[in-house]
Motif scaffolding. Structure first.
Motif, PDB file in Angstrom:
ATOM      1  N   LYS A  64      23.517  74.694 -35.473  1.00 19.26           N
ATOM      2  CA  LYS A  64      22.251  74.413 -36.173  1.00 19.26           C
ATOM      3  C   LYS A  64      22.371  74.536 -37.686  1.00 19.26           C
ATOM      4  N   ASN A  65      23.334  75.286 -38.147  1.00 18.55           N
ATOM      5  CA  ASN A  65      23.535  75.416 -39.601  1.00 18.55           C
ATOM      6  C   ASN A  65      25.041  75.451 -39.907  1.00 18.55           C
ATOM      7  N   ILE A  66      25.713  74.457 -39.397  1.00 19.48           N
ATOM      8  CA  ILE A  66      27.170  74.386 -39.509  1.00 19.48           C
ATOM      9  C   ILE A  66      27.598  74.309 -40.977  1.00 19.48           C
ATOM     10  N   PRO A  67      28.566  75.104 -41.416  1.00 23.73           N
ATOM     11  CA  PRO A  67      29.038  75.025 -42.801  1.00 23.73           C
ATOM     12  C   PRO A  67      29.913  73.782 -43.016  1.00 23.73           C
ATOM     13  N   VAL A  68      29.583  73.019 -44.032  1.00 22.09           N
ATOM     14  CA  VAL A  68      30.302  71.774 -44.319  1.00 22.09           C
ATOM     15  C   VAL A  68      30.691  71.744 -45.786  1.00 22.09           C
ATOM     16  N   THR A  69      31.943  71.424 -46.059  1.00 21.02           N
ATOM     17  CA  THR A  69      32.414  71.292 -47.439  1.00 21.02           C
ATOM     18  C   THR A  69      32.853  69.852 -47.685  1.00 21.02           C
ATOM     19  N   ILE A  70      32.298  69.263 -48.735  1.00 18.60           N
ATOM     20  CA  ILE A  70      32.690  67.900 -49.108  1.00 18.60           C
ATOM     21  C   ILE A  70      33.167  67.898 -50.545  1.00 18.60           C
ATOM     22  N   GLN A  71      33.832  66.836 -50.915  1.00 28.26           N
ATOM     23  CA  GLN A  71      34.404  66.765 -52.259  1.00 28.26           C
ATOM     24  C   GLN A  71      34.029  65.449 -52.919  1.00 28.26           C
ATOM     25  N   GLU A 131      32.057  65.351 -41.664  1.00 28.11           N
ATOM     26  CA  GLU A 131      32.544  66.730 -41.603  1.00 28.11           C
ATOM     27  C   GLU A 131      31.739  67.558 -40.604  1.00 28.11           C
ATOM     28  N   ALA A 132      30.451  67.290 -40.503  1.00 26.14           N
ATOM     29  CA  ALA A 132      29.609  68.019 -39.542  1.00 26.14           C
ATOM     30  C   ALA A 132      30.052  67.711 -38.114  1.00 26.14           C
ATOM     31  N   ILE A 133      30.283  66.453 -37.832  1.00 28.48           N
ATOM     32  CA  ILE A 133      30.754  66.064 -36.500  1.00 28.48           C
ATOM     33  C   ILE A 133      32.067  66.760 -36.184  1.00 28.48           C
ATOM     34  N   LYS A 134      33.003  66.665 -37.131  1.00 29.70           N
ATOM     35  CA  LYS A 134      34.330  67.242 -36.912  1.00 29.70           C
ATOM     36  C   LYS A 134      34.264  68.751 -36.677  1.00 29.70           C
ATOM     37  N   THR A 135      33.436  69.432 -37.469  1.00 29.54           N
ATOM     38  CA  THR A 135      33.360  70.893 -37.379  1.00 29.54           C
ATOM     39  C   THR A 135      32.673  71.353 -36.096  1.00 29.54           C
ATOM     40  N   VAL A 136      31.578  70.708 -35.747  1.00 31.63           N
ATOM     41  CA  VAL A 136      30.862  71.080 -34.520  1.00 31.63           C
ATOM     42  C   VAL A 136      31.734  70.833 -33.299  1.00 31.63           C
ATOM     43  N   VAL A 137      32.383  69.682 -33.268  1.00 31.31           N
ATOM     44  CA  VAL A 137      33.237  69.348 -32.117  1.00 31.31           C
ATOM     45  C   VAL A 137      34.415  70.301 -32.020  1.00 31.31           C
ATOM     46  N   LYS A 138      35.010  70.623 -33.153  1.00 32.16           N
ATOM     47  CA  LYS A 138      36.165  71.526 -33.174  1.00 32.16           C
ATOM     48  C   LYS A 138      35.806  72.907 -32.634  1.00 32.16           C
ATOM     49  N   ASN A 139      34.601  73.349 -32.937  1.00 34.86           N
ATOM     50  CA  ASN A 139      34.193  74.701 -32.550  1.00 34.86           C
ATOM     51  C   ASN A 139      33.406  74.754 -31.239  1.00 34.86           C
ATOM     52  N   SER A 140      33.351  73.638 -30.542  1.00 34.99           N
ATOM     53  CA  SER A 140      32.725  73.601 -29.218  1.00 34.99           C
ATOM     54  C   SER A 140      33.812  73.476 -28.150  1.00 34.99           C
ATOM     55  N   LYS A 141      33.515  73.974 -26.970  1.00 30.51           N
ATOM     56  CA  LYS A 141      34.467  73.885 -25.865  1.00 30.51           C
ATOM     57  C   LYS A 141      33.938  72.893 -24.831  1.00 30.51           C
ATOM     58  N   VAL A 142      34.852  72.037 -24.347  1.00 28.16           N
ATOM     59  CA  VAL A 142      34.433  70.986 -23.419  1.00 28.16           C
ATOM     60  C   VAL A 142      35.359  70.909 -22.215  1.00 28.16           C
TER      61      VAL A 142
END
Length: 373
Positions: free
Chosen positions: A44-51, A222-233
């Motif tokens: 719900k509040n995933i940390p995202v860093t962009i450049q 980045e949000a997609i990548k981070t949420v997916v990376k930290n979820s288990k499927v």
């Protein structure tokens, strides 16, 4: 609308087509997504860093205006110049003749010639040696003539090594247009804007829109990548099986492969891989796509994100544009699952809800912006 349509390509995965026999596709598989997905706790509040740089400055605006000027009219008449000099830029019409006859490609109107470099002032292409020499010393409205010889290795063999005469009509002596020199008349003639101020406002608005779109796309990615990376499927067995089968049949159909013998030969000769490696890479790709799909399906369920007709209509309009199809029917057919007709619409509706879930995560992300390196 376009943003949602574009993101669909990230979650469509490898699919479409089913095995022979029972007309069933992966979209028909029933499962409880909660049994297969453990979501990242902070989705719900995933940390995202962009450049990047996402605000406009004067230099950026100036560059954009310079590019517009270059594409529209980089030179305009200079009424203070009366005679063509060695460093002049001259707008001319010309006619070329060989043995007294005009030849194909030898005539043009409204061309701006840089006399000093003997080249097209706008395109930068060089002319035959001596082409612009006859222009020096002439005035607006004058005629001028240049005698040239085509090189022996000239690309047009019918002209190679031949003498030619070019007759010019001087339309005007030009000056380079700069950001500081444009006026309301120029803005109106070339950009249909009443004033320079209006033109600059348009540029500012366009740049702002592009930067905002770029920033949002980075955040979303980045949000997609981070949420997916930290979820288990875990993958529903039948769903994964059908996705792999659908991909394989589609692959063989596109490659016009009739049997397994041809398939192995194709992999060896065209892709330089063994069947085992191909299958492993295919399964990995399908699982990567399925993981994205399942994670955001789970988020949609948890956050009670539902299908809605209005948003779906906009989504379909954007997807038709990116898919380059004219009608809803064509679009649905494009995404039909296997041999099951009308399954494409069902699949796209499912993906629309997934994109709404992605937007939810993007909206609630904690964004950190780092400057460009």
């Amino acid at each position: 609308m376009k943003k949602k349509a574009l993101i669909l390509s990230m979650i469509l995965g490898a699919f479409i087509m089913t095995s022979c026999g029972i007309p069933k596709s992966s979209i028909d598989v029933e499962y409880n997504v909660d049994n297969y997905v453990t979501l990242a706790k902070n989705y719900k509040n995933i940390p995202v860093t962009i450049q990047g740089k996402f605000t406009i400055d004067e230099e950026m605006e100036k560059t954009a205006l310079e590019n517009l000027i270059k594409s529209a009219a980089p030179y305009r008449e200079d009424p203070t110049k009366k005679v063509v000099e060695k460093d002049s830029v001259v707008n001319v019409d010309y006619v070329g003749k060989v043995d007294g006859k005009e030849f194909k490609g030898g005539s043009a109107k409204g061309v701006s010639i840089d006399v000093s470099s003997n080249s097209d002032a706008v395109q930068g292409t060089s002319y035959i040696e001596g082409f612009a020499k006859g222009l020096i010393g002439k005035s607006k409205g004058d005629k001028a003539t240049s005698q040239v010889t085509f090189p022996k290795n000239y690309q047009a063999k019918n002209l190679a090594g031949k003498n030619a005469e070019f007759t010019f009509t001087i339309n005007s002596i030009m000056k380079k247009v700069t950001v500081d020199s444009i006026d309301d008349a120029y803005a109106k003639k070339y950009f249909k804007m009443d004033t320079v101020k209006e033109l600059k406002n348009m540029v500012n608005k366009t740049l702002t829109s592009r930067l905002e779109a770029s920033k949002n796309q980075q955040i979303r990615s980045e949000a997609i990548k981070t949420v997916v990376k930290n979820s288990k499927v875990k993958y529903p067995k039948k769903l994964l099986e059908l996705r792999k089968n659908e991909f394989l049949i589609r692959f063989k159909k596109n490659a016009k492969i009739k049997d397994n013998k041809e398939f192995k030969k194709y992999l060896k000769n065209n892709l330089k891989v063994s069947e085992d490696k191909f299958n492993k890479e295919t399964e990995k790709s399908i699982k990567d796509n399925l993981k994205i799909e399942l994670v955001f399906e789970a988020i949609a369920k948890k956050e009670n994100i539902k299908f809605d007709k209005k948003g779906y209509k906009d989504f379909i309009a954007g997807l038709k544009q990116t898919s380059r199809v004219a009608s809803d029917k064509e679009l649905f057919k494009k995404y039909d699952q296997g041999e099951v007709k009308n399954s494409g619409e069902k699949y796209i509706k499912k993906m629309y809800v997934a994109t709404k879930a992605i937007s939810y995560v993007e909206k609630h992300a904690k964004v950190t912006i780092k400057p460009s390196k």
